[in-house]
Scaffold this motif. Structure first.
Motif, PDB file in Angstrom:
ATOM      1  N   SER A  15      48.612  34.257  30.663  1.00 25.56           N
ATOM      2  CA  SER A  15      48.891  35.263  31.697  1.00 25.56           C
ATOM      3  C   SER A  15      50.326  35.145  32.192  1.00 25.56           C
ATOM      4  O   SER A  15      50.744  34.113  32.725  1.00 25.56           O
ATOM      5  CB  SER A  15      47.923  35.052  32.870  1.00 25.56           C
ATOM      6  N   SER A  16      51.083  36.241  32.036  1.00 25.70           N
ATOM      7  CA  SER A  16      52.484  36.220  32.504  1.00 25.70           C
ATOM      8  C   SER A  16      52.536  36.191  34.031  1.00 25.70           C
ATOM      9  O   SER A  16      53.484  35.658  34.618  1.00 25.70           O
ATOM     10  CB  SER A  16      53.255  37.427  31.963  1.00 25.70           C
ATOM     11  N   CYS A  17      51.509  36.752  34.676  1.00 23.48           N
ATOM     12  CA  CYS A  17      51.496  36.763  36.151  1.00 23.48           C
ATOM     13  C   CYS A  17      51.265  35.343  36.683  1.00 23.48           C
ATOM     14  O   CYS A  17      51.891  34.918  37.659  1.00 23.48           O
ATOM     15  CB  CYS A  17      50.402  37.701  36.662  1.00 23.48           C
ATOM     16  N   ARG A  20      54.435  33.165  36.349  1.00 17.02           N
ATOM     17  CA  ARG A  20      55.411  33.265  37.456  1.00 17.02           C
ATOM     18  C   ARG A  20      55.106  32.220  38.533  1.00 17.02           C
ATOM     19  O   ARG A  20      56.000  31.572  39.058  1.00 17.02           O
ATOM     20  CB  ARG A  20      55.311  34.649  38.123  1.00 17.02           C
ATOM     21  N   LEU A  39      40.443  34.452  30.314  1.00 17.24           N
ATOM     22  CA  LEU A  39      40.395  35.917  30.353  1.00 17.24           C
ATOM     23  C   LEU A  39      39.767  36.477  29.080  1.00 17.24           C
ATOM     24  O   LEU A  39      39.166  37.548  29.103  1.00 17.24           O
ATOM     25  CB  LEU A  39      41.803  36.495  30.544  1.00 17.24           C
ATOM     26  N   GLN A  44      37.027  36.018  34.369  1.00 18.38           N
ATOM     27  CA  GLN A  44      37.548  36.652  35.592  1.00 18.38           C
ATOM     28  C   GLN A  44      36.496  37.540  36.278  1.00 18.38           C
ATOM     29  O   GLN A  44      36.657  37.916  37.429  1.00 18.38           O
ATOM     30  CB  GLN A  44      38.832  37.460  35.287  1.00 18.38           C
ATOM     31  N   PHE A  45      35.425  37.873  35.520  1.00 20.60           N
ATOM     32  CA  PHE A  45      34.382  38.737  36.086  1.00 20.60           C
ATOM     33  C   PHE A  45      33.196  37.937  36.645  1.00 20.60           C
ATOM     34  O   PHE A  45      32.200  38.518  37.054  1.00 20.60           O
ATOM     35  CB  PHE A  45      33.890  39.736  35.020  1.00 20.60           C
ATOM     36  N   CYS A  56      39.489  40.820  40.126  1.00 21.98           N
ATOM     37  CA  CYS A  56      39.226  40.063  38.892  1.00 21.98           C
ATOM     38  C   CYS A  56      40.491  39.817  38.064  1.00 21.98           C
ATOM     39  O   CYS A  56      40.473  39.945  36.831  1.00 21.98           O
ATOM     40  CB  CYS A  56      38.156  40.757  38.029  1.00 21.98           C
ATOM     41  N   PHE A  57      41.572  39.486  38.733  1.00 21.74           N
ATOM     42  CA  PHE A  57      42.830  39.155  38.065  1.00 21.74           C
ATOM     43  C   PHE A  57      43.250  37.737  38.444  1.00 21.74           C
ATOM     44  O   PHE A  57      43.067  37.314  39.603  1.00 21.74           O
ATOM     45  CB  PHE A  57      43.967  40.082  38.528  1.00 21.74           C
ATOM     46  N   VAL A  58      43.867  37.024  37.487  1.00 17.57           N
ATOM     47  CA  VAL A  58      44.632  35.838  37.841  1.00 17.57           C
ATOM     48  C   VAL A  58      46.081  36.293  38.037  1.00 17.57           C
ATOM     49  O   VAL A  58      46.471  37.326  37.480  1.00 17.57           O
ATOM     50  CB  VAL A  58      44.566  34.734  36.740  1.00 17.57           C
ATOM     51  N   PRO A  59      46.867  35.573  38.830  1.00 16.61           N
ATOM     52  CA  PRO A  59      46.603  34.301  39.468  1.00 16.61           C
ATOM     53  C   PRO A  59      45.986  34.450  40.859  1.00 16.61           C
ATOM     54  O   PRO A  59      46.147  35.469  41.502  1.00 16.61           O
ATOM     55  CB  PRO A  59      48.016  33.717  39.612  1.00 16.61           C
ATOM     56  N   ASP A  70      47.542  37.809  43.725  1.00 14.78           N
ATOM     57  CA  ASP A  70      48.706  38.626  43.378  1.00 14.78           C
ATOM     58  C   ASP A  70      49.971  37.748  43.415  1.00 14.78           C
ATOM     59  O   ASP A  70      50.335  37.205  44.466  1.00 14.78           O
ATOM     60  CB  ASP A  70      48.895  39.836  44.301  1.00 14.78           C
ATOM     61  N   SER A  71      50.615  37.657  42.266  1.00 14.18           N
ATOM     62  CA  SER A  71      51.761  36.739  42.136  1.00 14.18           C
ATOM     63  C   SER A  71      52.879  37.053  43.137  1.00 14.18           C
ATOM     64  O   SER A  71      53.529  36.139  43.658  1.00 14.18           O
ATOM     65  CB  SER A  71      52.306  36.770  40.707  1.00 14.18           C
ATOM     66  N   GLN A 110      54.615  45.190  33.962  1.00 16.35           N
ATOM     67  CA  GLN A 110      53.419  44.433  33.556  1.00 16.35           C
ATOM     68  C   GLN A 110      52.107  45.234  33.632  1.00 16.35           C
ATOM     69  O   GLN A 110      51.300  45.172  32.703  1.00 16.35           O
ATOM     70  CB  GLN A 110      53.331  43.121  34.363  1.00 16.35           C
ATOM     71  N   MET A 114      49.393  45.442  30.299  1.00 15.77           N
ATOM     72  CA  MET A 114      48.406  44.358  30.368  1.00 15.77           C
ATOM     73  C   MET A 114      47.366  44.543  29.255  1.00 15.77           C
ATOM     74  O   MET A 114      47.151  45.655  28.766  1.00 15.77           O
ATOM     75  CB  MET A 114      47.781  44.256  31.755  1.00 15.77           C
ATOM     76  N   SER A 116      44.172  44.666  28.903  1.00 12.47           N
ATOM     77  CA  SER A 116      43.060  45.626  28.960  1.00 12.47           C
ATOM     78  C   SER A 116      43.550  47.047  28.667  1.00 12.47           C
ATOM     79  O   SER A 116      42.872  47.823  27.983  1.00 12.47           O
ATOM     80  CB  SER A 116      42.349  45.555  30.318  1.00 12.47           C
TER      81      SER A 116
HETATM   82  N1  LIG Z   1      49.825  42.356  40.330  1.00 13.74           N
HETATM   83  C1  LIG Z   1      49.000  41.262  39.881  1.00 13.74           C
HETATM   84  C2  LIG Z   1      48.553  41.532  38.460  1.00 13.74           C
HETATM   85  C3  LIG Z   1      47.602  40.473  37.962  1.00 13.74           C
HETATM   86  C4  LIG Z   1      47.182  40.728  36.518  1.00 13.74           C
HETATM   87  O1  LIG Z   1      47.363  41.808  35.962  1.00 13.74           O
HETATM   88  N2  LIG Z   1      46.647  39.674  35.890  1.00 13.74           N
HETATM   89  C5  LIG Z   1      46.208  39.778  34.522  1.00 13.74           C
HETATM   90  C6  LIG Z   1      46.843  38.658  33.690  1.00 13.74           C
HETATM   91  S1  LIG Z   1      48.610  38.749  33.674  1.00 13.74           S
HETATM   92  C7  LIG Z   1      44.699  39.590  34.464  1.00 13.74           C
HETATM   93  O2  LIG Z   1      44.153  38.773  35.168  1.00 13.74           O
HETATM   94  N3  LIG Z   1      44.007  40.368  33.606  1.00 13.74           N
HETATM   95  C8  LIG Z   1      42.598  40.266  33.445  1.00 13.74           C
HETATM   96  C9  LIG Z   1      41.974  41.542  32.982  1.00 13.74           C
HETATM   97  O3  LIG Z   1      42.696  42.501  32.689  1.00 13.74           O
HETATM   98  O4  LIG Z   1      40.749  41.591  32.911  1.00 13.74           O
HETATM   99  C10 LIG Z   1      49.797  39.968  39.984  1.00 13.74           C
HETATM  100  O5  LIG Z   1      51.026  40.005  39.902  1.00 13.74           O
HETATM  101  O6  LIG Z   1      49.207  38.904  40.174  1.00 13.74           O
END
Ligand SMILES: N[C@@H](CCC(=O)N[C@@H](CS)C(=O)NCC(=O)O)C(=O)O
Length: 216
Positions: A15-17, A20, A39, A44-45, A56-59, A70-71, A110, A114, A116
């Motif tokens: 995960s690029s987020c 960071r 992921l 995440q779910f 349901c997003f990291v980080p 949210d990063s 980003q 992403m 998905s």
């Molecule tokens: N704006 C959020 C975006 C977070 C995000 O998009 N995370 C992605 C990984 S970089 C994720 O968890 N994706 C899981 C998915 O799409 O199910 C942040 O900067 O933290």
């Protein structure tokens, strides 16, 4: 819980987020516990993770009883709570530049590329369309960033100190180059910033391959 509780980062190696936040934590010299959210397996779910971040997003960062997802928010939180090695300069113009550059990556690049979204495009239109989409959105963002930063960059995005713009740019550049085969020589300022970050031990320790959940 006290403010000295151990920091916990919910992350995934690719995960690029999350990258960071790993880079920022290292720049601030903050130790943290790494908790992997796979992921690819859909962790995440899970109901437990959904409680931490309903999107349901990291980080996600947990600091005692404080939960921040949210990063962008996490970096601002860390900067206020742990002021050592500031992630934003005090000069208002350079501060604004850092926020602007970070937000271009965070909001205008980003989310469009992403996994998905890319899976949806590939399933519906095929792999060639997927790559065109990635290239278009990545190069559009990088063109804007190159223009924004070229007169201010030094070793790093806004001069000789590493700040928030670098924390957002370096992982995004790495992903563009290594995962999506974007030719970064078209963006000499951004490429220079990335090279400088790659020399930093704090960045080196944050790369995906060095995370405990890396699958190499
Ligand atoms: N704006 C959020 C975006 C977070 C995000 O998009 N995370 C992605 C990984 S970089 C994720 O968890 N994706 C899981 C998915 O799409 O199910 C942040 O900067 O933290």
């Amino acid at each position: 819980m006290s403010s000295s509780s151990k920091l916990v980062l919910y992350s995934y190696w690719q995960s690029s987020c999350a990258w960071r936040v790993r880079f920022a934590l290292n720049l601030k010299g903050l130790a943290y516990e790494y908790r992997s959210v796979n992921l690819r397996k859909g962790e995440q779910f899970s109901p437990e993770f959904k409680k931490l971040n309903p999107l349901c997003f990291v980080p996600v960062l947990v600091d005692g009883d404080i939960v921040v997802s949210d990063s962008f928010a996490i970096l601002l939180y860390l900067n206020e709570k742990y002021p050592q090695n500031a992630l934003l300069p005090s000069d208002p113009q350079l501060r604004a530049l850092n926020l602007q550059a970070s937000n271009i990556v965070s909001s205008s690049m980003q989310p469009l590329i992403m996994q998905s979204i890319l899976k949806y495009i590939e399933d519906k239109f095929g792999p060639a369309e997927r790559q065109l989409w990635v290239r278009h959105n990545t190069e559009k963002g990088f063109q804007a960033l190159e223009k924004l930063l070229k007169d201010y960059a030094g070793t790093y995005a806004t001069g000789e100190e590493v700040y928030m713009a670098d924390v957002f740019l370096a992982p995004q550049t790495a992903v563009a180059e290594m995962r999506f085969n974007i030719d970064m020589s078209k963006f000499p300022t951004l490429n220079g910033i990335y090279k400088s970050c790659k020399d930093l031990p704090e960045f080196q320790a944050s790369v995906p391959e060095r995370q405990p959940d890396a699958e190499l």
